[in-house]
Design a protein around this motif. Structure first.
Motif, mmCIF file in Angstrom:
data_model
loop_
_atom_site.group_PDB
_atom_site.id
_atom_site.type_symbol
_atom_site.label_atom_id
_atom_site.label_comp_id
_atom_site.label_asym_id
_atom_site.label_seq_id
_atom_site.Cartn_x
_atom_site.Cartn_y
_atom_site.Cartn_z
ATOM 1 N N VAL A 150 -6.229 5.247 5.852
ATOM 2 C CA VAL A 150 -5.637 4.126 6.387
ATOM 3 C C VAL A 150 -4.983 3.243 5.228
ATOM 4 O O VAL A 150 -3.890 2.843 5.465
ATOM 5 C CB VAL A 150 -6.774 3.230 7.168
ATOM 6 C CG1 VAL A 150 -6.040 1.811 7.879
ATOM 7 C CG2 VAL A 150 -7.197 4.243 8.183
ATOM 8 N N LEU A 151 -5.846 2.552 4.512
ATOM 9 C CA LEU A 151 -5.567 1.529 3.593
ATOM 10 C C LEU A 151 -4.517 2.140 2.693
ATOM 11 O O LEU A 151 -3.505 1.145 2.559
ATOM 12 C CB LEU A 151 -6.687 1.157 2.702
ATOM 13 C CG LEU A 151 -6.331 0.138 1.501
ATOM 14 C CD1 LEU A 151 -5.828 -1.189 2.009
ATOM 15 C CD2 LEU A 151 -7.743 -0.291 0.840
ATOM 16 N N THR A 152 -4.455 3.253 1.858
ATOM 17 C CA THR A 152 -3.786 3.796 0.918
ATOM 18 C C THR A 152 -2.169 3.603 1.725
ATOM 19 O O THR A 152 -1.108 3.309 1.110
ATOM 20 C CB THR A 152 -4.043 4.910 0.357
ATOM 21 O OG1 THR A 152 -5.175 4.679 -0.455
ATOM 22 C CG2 THR A 152 -2.727 5.536 -0.640
ATOM 23 N N PRO A 153 -1.903 4.527 2.887
ATOM 24 C CA PRO A 153 -0.590 4.638 3.126
ATOM 25 C C PRO A 153 -0.149 3.245 3.906
ATOM 26 O O PRO A 153 1.102 3.121 3.721
ATOM 27 C CB PRO A 153 -0.831 5.598 4.430
ATOM 28 C CG PRO A 153 -2.191 5.644 4.872
ATOM 29 C CD PRO A 153 -2.966 5.537 3.331
ATOM 30 N N LEU A 154 -0.776 2.610 4.526
ATOM 31 C CA LEU A 154 -0.519 1.332 4.904
ATOM 32 C C LEU A 154 -0.071 0.273 3.932
ATOM 33 O O LEU A 154 0.927 -0.297 4.053
ATOM 34 C CB LEU A 154 -1.607 0.592 5.798
ATOM 35 C CG LEU A 154 -1.357 -0.656 6.119
ATOM 36 C CD1 LEU A 154 -0.384 -0.872 7.241
ATOM 37 C CD2 LEU A 154 -2.715 -1.527 6.705
ATOM 38 N N ARG A 155 -0.778 0.180 2.738
ATOM 39 C CA ARG A 155 -0.403 -0.719 1.652
ATOM 40 C C ARG A 155 0.938 -0.253 0.845
ATOM 41 O O ARG A 155 1.876 -0.860 0.719
ATOM 42 C CB ARG A 155 -1.359 -0.343 0.512
ATOM 43 C CG ARG A 155 -1.052 -1.278 -0.773
ATOM 44 C CD ARG A 155 -2.273 -1.180 -1.626
ATOM 45 N NE ARG A 155 -3.341 -2.229 -1.188
ATOM 46 C CZ ARG A 155 -4.644 -2.100 -1.699
ATOM 47 N NH1 ARG A 155 -4.834 -1.116 -2.333
ATOM 48 N NH2 ARG A 155 -5.505 -2.820 -1.435
ATOM 49 N N ALA A 156 1.270 1.469 0.907
ATOM 50 C CA ALA A 156 2.428 1.682 0.605
ATOM 51 C C ALA A 156 3.747 1.464 1.269
ATOM 52 O O ALA A 156 4.563 0.918 0.701
ATOM 53 C CB ALA A 156 2.380 3.329 0.352
ATOM 54 N N ILE A 157 3.307 1.465 2.598
ATOM 55 C CA ILE A 157 4.433 1.028 3.545
ATOM 56 C C ILE A 157 4.902 -0.472 3.288
ATOM 57 O O ILE A 157 6.025 -1.030 3.479
ATOM 58 C CB ILE A 157 4.146 1.396 4.890
ATOM 59 C CG1 ILE A 157 4.681 2.983 5.068
ATOM 60 C CG2 ILE A 157 5.244 0.491 5.673
ATOM 61 C CD1 ILE A 157 3.945 3.454 6.595
ATOM 62 N N LEU A 158 3.970 -1.308 3.240
ATOM 63 C CA LEU A 158 3.986 -2.852 3.241
ATOM 64 C C LEU A 158 4.392 -3.226 1.681
ATOM 65 O O LEU A 158 5.463 -4.034 1.605
ATOM 66 C CB LEU A 158 2.601 -3.573 3.578
ATOM 67 C CG LEU A 158 2.228 -3.392 4.718
ATOM 68 C CD1 LEU A 158 0.831 -4.323 5.117
ATOM 69 C CD2 LEU A 158 3.267 -3.846 5.797
ATOM 70 N N GLU A 159 4.050 -2.460 0.582
ATOM 71 C CA GLU A 159 4.669 -2.784 -0.494
ATOM 72 C C GLU A 159 6.256 -2.308 -0.361
ATOM 73 O O GLU A 159 6.811 -3.304 -1.327
ATOM 74 C CB GLU A 159 4.007 -2.193 -1.805
ATOM 75 C CG GLU A 159 2.280 -2.668 -2.023
ATOM 76 C CD GLU A 159 1.538 -2.005 -2.939
ATOM 77 O OE1 GLU A 159 2.039 -0.758 -3.541
ATOM 78 O OE2 GLU A 159 0.562 -2.541 -3.524
ATOM 79 N N PHE A 160 6.385 -1.250 0.209
ATOM 80 C CA PHE A 160 7.832 -0.752 0.197
ATOM 81 C C PHE A 160 8.657 -1.865 0.849
ATOM 82 O O PHE A 160 9.824 -2.341 0.366
ATOM 83 C CB PHE A 160 7.908 0.489 0.991
ATOM 84 C CG PHE A 160 9.286 1.058 1.125
ATOM 85 C CD1 PHE A 160 10.013 1.860 0.324
ATOM 86 C CD2 PHE A 160 9.813 0.527 2.420
ATOM 87 C CE1 PHE A 160 11.177 2.380 0.570
ATOM 88 C CE2 PHE A 160 11.118 1.331 2.578
ATOM 89 C CZ PHE A 160 11.841 1.935 1.644
ATOM 90 N N SER A 161 8.032 -2.516 2.114
ATOM 91 C CA SER A 161 8.725 -3.492 2.732
ATOM 92 C C SER A 161 8.933 -4.773 1.864
ATOM 93 O O SER A 161 9.895 -5.620 1.882
ATOM 94 C CB SER A 161 7.889 -3.745 3.957
ATOM 95 O OG SER A 161 7.859 -2.690 4.694
ATOM 96 N N ALA A 162 7.811 -5.069 1.111
ATOM 97 C CA ALA A 162 7.853 -6.505 0.338
ATOM 98 C C ALA A 162 8.917 -6.330 -0.773
ATOM 99 O O ALA A 162 9.646 -7.403 -0.976
ATOM 100 C CB ALA A 162 6.505 -6.640 -0.300
ATOM 101 N N ILE A 163 9.259 -5.364 -1.337
ATOM 102 C CA ILE A 163 10.300 -5.174 -2.166
ATOM 103 C C ILE A 163 11.740 -5.471 -1.850
ATOM 104 O O ILE A 163 12.435 -5.912 -2.333
ATOM 105 C CB ILE A 163 10.176 -3.768 -2.970
ATOM 106 C CG1 ILE A 163 8.902 -3.535 -3.788
ATOM 107 C CG2 ILE A 163 11.514 -3.504 -3.774
ATOM 108 C CD1 ILE A 163 8.687 -1.906 -4.278
ATOM 109 N N ARG A 164 11.534 -5.107 -0.465
ATOM 110 C CA ARG A 164 13.194 -5.357 0.251
ATOM 111 C C ARG A 164 13.024 -6.555 0.934
ATOM 112 O O ARG A 164 14.060 -6.825 1.771
ATOM 113 C CB ARG A 164 13.260 -4.219 1.371
ATOM 114 C CG ARG A 164 13.640 -2.824 0.398
ATOM 115 C CD ARG A 164 13.172 -1.700 1.208
ATOM 116 N NE ARG A 164 13.611 -0.517 0.465
ATOM 117 C CZ ARG A 164 12.749 -0.090 -0.643
ATOM 118 N NH1 ARG A 164 11.904 -0.852 -0.756
ATOM 119 N NH2 ARG A 164 13.172 1.052 -1.283
ATOM 120 N N GLY A 165 12.135 -7.458 0.631
ATOM 121 C CA GLY A 165 12.217 -8.719 1.370
ATOM 122 C C GLY A 165 11.820 -8.884 2.755
ATOM 123 O O GLY A 165 11.994 -9.868 3.429
#
Length: 387
Positions: free
Chosen positions: A126-141
């Protein structure tokens, strides 16, 4: 200009077309139903107006972010599986709105054991894949950088074998897994790396093999004499090096080993390919474990099975503790074992007393084994693979 539902020549699926907030749109609705297409149009138009006023972070949903993350790079089958489960929980949610309490709820909803699941399971699934997607999203604003509490993983006792225990394990194993066990103990290869090893990646004369790590990187392994001898005893020289085998009676009633082509492929999402053979070898070698007693559903009588205390992965720990004991070189251990950082191998330092240095070197050299004949792979004749 607002969006309109339109037809595309030669297609049954309906599309939306138009301009909202200065942004031109021509997208598939994913349906041929006018009613559902109209619902899509209204929702998409509202999103675009919000985006034009408040920016993308106000409208990007988790499913759109997940789709973008998966299409941005090649992801493993395990990662895709975890993300599919996350989509079932977070679909439709704005990525900017996902906080710690939402993560806690995801643990309860997604995992079989819910919030009582082990910390390692929570992190992996849960945590690792969720964080990966949200960090991907954060980079794109699309959202702020995620900040989540990491579950505390309980430290467990590292288990490894001493040389005499390793010898007993190999001696007591079924013939078809003796070479595999020797390979794991003396090279530190992961089980998946070993079971996927092809003969084309093995150079017995040069004492070198190439395995592929789960990240897709190739790793070159130097083969100690004991491994070269073990692999030399395998009668085939193409396809997979290590293969499953079962005992069957031939037409004369004699028991013969029948060898398959390859172990079951789990896409590195699980193990258990040598579960029975491993348990039997551990029991016969006198390694610690316990007896499990259970009654299968629909059956009257209970069954019993020996459950070893150690797992095949402990052979990687065995390799690492032996390696440091013999070489006292963390950098070499990191490179030889394929670990990513020095920090990951420091836990193996000083686990094995200096007393075992000579025994370890003799083990690698295949020198002075208690029963050398039993360690030769496939001491009997193997049957041809059945068609």
């Amino acid at each position: 200009m607002s969006l309109k539902v339109v037809k595309r020549q030669g297609r049954d699926t309906l599309y939306v077309r138009g301009t909202v907030g200065g942004q031109s749109i021509y997208e598939s609705t994913g349906t041929n139903s006018p009613k559902q297409a109209e619902a899509f149009r209204a929702k998409r138009e509202a999103e675009l107006w919000q985006e034009s006023v408040y920016g993308k972070r106000a409208v990007i949903t988790f499913d759109r972010a997940a789709a973008a993350y998966l299409s941005a790079d090649l992801r493993s089958d395990t990662t895709v599986t975890h993300i599919e489960r996350l989509l079932g929980h977070f679909r439709g949610r704005k990525v900017a709105s996902i906080k710690q309490q939402d993560l806690d709820e995801a643990y309860r909803s997604i995992l079989t054991a819910g919030s009582e699941a082990k910390a390692a399971t929570k992190i992996r699934a849960v945590l690792t894949p969720l964080r990966a997607i949200l960090e991907f999203s954060a980079i794109r604003g699309w959202c702020d950088k995620p900040a989540f509490e990491r579950p505390k993983v309980e430290q467990v006792r590292m288990q490894f074998l001493r040389p005499e225990e390793a010898t007993a394990l190999v001696n007591e194993a079924a013939p078809h897994i003796r070479p595999l066990l020797v390979f794991l103990i003396a090279t530190g290869a992961r089980m998946s790396e070993a079971l996927e090893l092809e003969w084309q990646d093995v150079d017995l004369d040069g004492a070198r093999a190439v395995v592929w790590q789960k990240q897709g990187n190739e790793r070159h392994i130097d083969l100690p004499p004991v491994v070269v001898i073990a692999l030399s005893g395998i009668p085939w020289r193409d396809g997979r090096v290590f293969r499953p085998a079962t005992k069957r009676r031939d037409s004369q009633g004699a028991m013969r080993w029948v060898v398959g082509d390859a172990y079951y492929d789990t896409n590195r999402t699980g193990g258990g390919q040598i579960k029975s053979a491993w348990a039997s070898a551990c029991r016969r070698a006198g390694l610690s474990g316990h007896e499990r007693v259970w009654t299968p559903k629909g059956e009257k009588w209970p069954k019993r099975a020996f459950v070893p205390e150690i797992s095949p992965h402990c052979l990687r720990h065995t390799f690492a503790t032996w390696h440091y004991c013999a070489n006292r070189d963390l950098l070499k251990l990191k490179e030889d074992g394929g670990w990513q950082t020095i920090t990951m191998v420091t836990r193996y330092a000083k686990k094995m007393p200096d007393h075992y240095q000579d025994q370890i070197r003799k083990w690698w050299a295949y020198d002075d084994w208690p029963d050398i004949q039993k360690c030769v792979p496939y001491p009997g004749q193997l049957a041809e693979k059945e068609e």
